[in-house]
Design a protein around this motif. Structure first.
Motif, PDB file in Angstrom:
ATOM      1  N   GLN A 426      61.873  50.661  31.981  1.00 14.15           N
ATOM      2  CA  GLN A 426      61.229  49.520  31.338  1.00 14.15           C
ATOM      3  C   GLN A 426      61.833  48.175  31.748  1.00 14.15           C
ATOM      4  OE1 GLN A 426      58.364  49.120  29.491  1.00 14.15           O
ATOM      5  NE2 GLN A 426      58.143  51.196  30.325  1.00 14.15           N
ATOM      6  N   VAL A 429      60.306  47.269  35.008  1.00 14.83           N
ATOM      7  CA  VAL A 429      58.882  46.944  34.836  1.00 14.83           C
ATOM      8  C   VAL A 429      58.718  45.535  34.266  1.00 14.83           C
ATOM      9  CG1 VAL A 429      56.774  47.556  33.597  1.00 14.83           C
ATOM     10  CG2 VAL A 429      58.184  49.350  34.611  1.00 14.83           C
ATOM     11  N   LYS A 430      59.568  45.165  33.298  1.00 16.47           N
ATOM     12  CA  LYS A 430      59.463  43.839  32.692  1.00 16.47           C
ATOM     13  C   LYS A 430      59.759  42.746  33.711  1.00 16.47           C
ATOM     14  CE  LYS A 430      60.392  45.096  27.887  1.00 16.47           C
ATOM     15  NZ  LYS A 430      61.316  44.921  26.723  1.00 16.47           N
ATOM     16  N   ILE A 432      59.263  42.868  36.944  1.00 13.74           N
ATOM     17  CA  ILE A 432      58.094  42.764  37.826  1.00 13.74           C
ATOM     18  C   ILE A 432      56.950  42.034  37.122  1.00 13.74           C
ATOM     19  CG2 ILE A 432      56.302  44.096  39.000  1.00 13.74           C
ATOM     20  CD1 ILE A 432      58.434  46.160  39.670  1.00 13.74           C
ATOM     21  N   GLN A 433      56.749  42.340  35.838  1.00  9.93           N
ATOM     22  CA  GLN A 433      55.667  41.690  35.091  1.00  9.93           C
ATOM     23  C   GLN A 433      55.889  40.182  34.984  1.00  9.93           C
ATOM     24  OE1 GLN A 433      55.791  43.958  31.474  1.00  9.93           O
ATOM     25  NE2 GLN A 433      54.269  45.465  32.196  1.00  9.93           N
ATOM     26  N   ASN A 444      50.512  45.259  39.412  1.00  9.08           N
ATOM     27  CA  ASN A 444      50.166  46.663  39.231  1.00  9.08           C
ATOM     28  C   ASN A 444      50.638  47.492  40.421  1.00  9.08           C
ATOM     29  OD1 ASN A 444      48.935  46.150  36.772  1.00  9.08           O
ATOM     30  ND2 ASN A 444      46.916  45.827  37.689  1.00  9.08           N
ATOM     31  N   GLU A 446      53.257  46.884  42.409  1.00  5.60           N
ATOM     32  CA  GLU A 446      54.714  47.037  42.355  1.00  5.60           C
ATOM     33  C   GLU A 446      55.141  48.000  41.248  1.00  5.60           C
ATOM     34  OE1 GLU A 446      56.999  45.911  44.384  1.00  5.60           O
ATOM     35  OE2 GLU A 446      55.437  45.051  45.649  1.00  5.60           O
ATOM     36  N   VAL A 447      54.445  47.941  40.102  1.00  6.27           N
ATOM     37  CA  VAL A 447      54.767  48.861  39.004  1.00  6.27           C
ATOM     38  C   VAL A 447      54.517  50.305  39.425  1.00  6.27           C
ATOM     39  CG1 VAL A 447      54.081  49.626  36.690  1.00  6.27           C
ATOM     40  CG2 VAL A 447      54.400  47.182  37.152  1.00  6.27           C
ATOM     41  N   TYR A 451      57.065  53.606  39.633  1.00  2.00           N
ATOM     42  CA  TYR A 451      56.774  54.938  39.094  1.00  2.00           C
ATOM     43  C   TYR A 451      56.967  56.005  40.170  1.00  2.00           C
ATOM     44  CZ  TYR A 451      54.665  52.830  34.911  1.00  2.00           C
ATOM     45  OH  TYR A 451      54.452  52.154  33.742  1.00  2.00           O
TER      46      TYR A 451
END
Length: 531
Positions: A426, A429-430, A432-433, A444, A446-447, A451
């Motif tokens: 997480q 992910v944050k 990258i966001q 999306n 990169e996320v 994964y």
């Protein structure tokens, strides 16, 4: 304890307080139940006026009818004959039931006491018995019509039923002054009745009771039908009286019909409108009226043409609550001279219902149609453990839960691992966001790369749970509605496995939405253990 955990605990406490204090808040706003009671009283007044008007119309339409036939609670008519046959009651007993029938309607059921025993105790105890040793008694909600069952017809002119519910002459030579007639386990009792209206119409009826079954045969032979403009119907009127405490039968009762493998149901809920008579065209296998755990069902053994259902709310003298009253019938062509049917009046127990030549087991709730095989297997397995090892049903449930946990543990473990991996990534992910917040497509992409690099499946936590859902839903349906748990004692304060393990009730007027007016221990223990 981290901040996220603190926020979860605080939110849970606040939600609980909101639900708990809601009744006080509503009262503070000025919402009182008195105004609602006044509205209901006005509705009752209007309904009373409507019934009185209906009685006047019926009396004018049928001037030869005795005014005593017009019931205040049910304006339905009956047909009287020109003979002097007196009403008599007959008590029939077996190891399963103690049933009182009247010669009215050729053998209408007045009441049937469920006296089947299990380990020297009644198997089906009345839920309000003060000494906890009184059996359940099945009876119509009201017995004004003496039509449980009877045959009659629907008069389109007055929009109401005409029941052939006068006393029939008993042709079988029995001593009606005896306390009861006992039927041994493998024996049966046949009673023959005859009715004549004085205008040529003759109806011969045969009833057969069995010592080892809650099913009874009801066969009508109609000669010289002088009511040829109407189709005869085999009818169960006046529903079933509420049996369980509180609102259980109100919330779970219904009328149902079965036609060629398909079912239709009718449910009346509190504050809903009454349901007028609805016809369902086609050959009907059965119709039924049920409470949560018991049913009165009519099963047609020869071809029929249609069936009907209707329902309304009535006040119950048992618990001062409204309860649904259902009427069901199977219709036959007016030229049909023989009505061959049977009736099942007893518990919604798969062991008995499965022996009927019918798919009446569809009245037992095993979940959606594709879950029914799973639900039936769950119930069979629990009964197998109970009957084989003679264990308390509470112990059987614990054993079953342990087996389910073992079977589903690989899926549960996979769910937890997937959730743990999702938490670990997480922070990435944050970042990258935040970095690509102005470029959703790049974000999306990169996320998804993260994964893939970390070996995380976004659906990995959901799929194992979805695979378990059919089993869990089937188990819930069985546990909620199976009659085997009704009145089954476990230990200490858990005296009924079909009910919450209530420790105490909240003060009068307090009610927690989706929960109730009580506090139970096991849900709290479960919630704490999961947390």
């Amino acid at each position: 304890m981290n901040k996220e955990m603190q926020r979860i605990i605080l939110a849970s406490v606040l939600i609980f307080l909101v639900l708990l204090l809601q009744p006080i808040y509503m009262k503070w706003l000025g919402f009182e139940t008195d105004s609602l009671d006044e509205e209901l009283s006005a509705e009752n007044y209007d309904e009373t006026q409507r019934q009185l008007n209906d009685n006047n119309i019926l009396q004018k339409t049928n001037p030869d009818l005795d005014s005593n036939v017009l019931q205040k609670t049910n304006p339905t008519l009956n047909i009287s004959n020109n003979s002097s046959v007196e009403s008599i009651n007959i008590t029939i007993e077996s190891k399963l039931y103690n049933t009182i029938i009247s010669n009215r309607s050729g053998g209408t059921i007045l009441e049937s006491m469920m006296i089947e025993r299990n380990n020297d105790k009644y198997k089906y105890l009345a839920s309000t018995a003060t000494d906890f040793n009184q059996p359940v008694v099945l009876r119509p909600f009201n017995n004004d019509s003496y039509c449980n069952p009877c045959i009659g017809y629907y008069d389109q002119n007055v929009k109401d039923y005409v029941y052939i519910n006068a006393p029939f002459e008993l042709l079988t030579n029995i001593n009606t002054s005896k306390p009861n007639i006992y039927i041994n386990d493998l024996d049966s009792l046949q009673l023959d009745f005859e009715y004549s209206n004085g205008n040529g119409l003759i109806i011969n009826k045969t009833i057969i009771f069995y010592g080892n079954s809650y099913e009874s045969k009801h066969i009508y032979q109609i000669t010289n039908n002088t009511i040829a403009n109407h189709n005869f119907e085999l009818i169960w009127a006046d529903g079933l009286s509420p049996i369980e405490k509180d609102r259980i039968d109100l919330d779970n009762g219904k009328a149902m019909i079965g036609q060629e493998g398909k079912t239709e149901s009718l449910t009346i809920i509190e504050n809903s409108d009454n349901k007028k008579r609805i016809e369902y065209m086609g050959n009907t296998d059965w119709v039924s009226v049920r409470t949560k755990y018991f049913t009165a069902a009519l099963l047609s053994k020869n071809n029929s043409d249609y069936s009907t259902m209707s329902g309304e709310l009535r006040e119950s003298s048992k618990n001062n609550n409204s309860a649904p009253l259902y009427n069901v019938s199977i219709g036959y062509d007016k030229y049909n001279q023989i009505i061959n049917a049977s009736m099942y009046l007893g518990p919604l127990d798969i062991d008995y219902i499965s022996k009927l030549d019918s798919d009446l087991d569809k009245t037992i709730n095993f979940g959606f149609w594709f879950l029914r095989p799973i639900g039936k297997f769950v119930l069979w397995f629990l009964k197998f453990i109970h009957n084989t090892f003679h264990l308390n049903y509470g112990i059987c449930l614990i054993i079953f839960a342990a087996i389910i946990q073992i079977i589903t543990s690989p899926l549960t473990k996979k769910t937890y691992k997937s959730s743990q991996k999702m938490q670990e990534i997480q922070p990435l992910v944050k970042k990258i966001q935040e970095k690509y917040k102005d470029n959703p497509q790049k974000m999306n992409q990169e996320v998804m790369n993260i994964y893939k690099e970390k070996g995380v499946n976004p659906l990995g936590g959901c799929m194992p749970l979805l695979l378990q859902m059919p089993l869990l839903i089937a188990i819930f349906s069985v546990f909620r509605d199976t009659i085997e748990f009704r009145g089954a004692h476990f230990f200490l304060w858990i005296s009924d496995l079909s009910q919450p393990d209530i420790l105490f009730y909240l003060p009068e007027g307090w009610w927690i939405p989706l929960y109730g007016n009580h506090v139970a221990l096991l849900p709290i223990v479960m919630g704490v253990s999961i947390f």
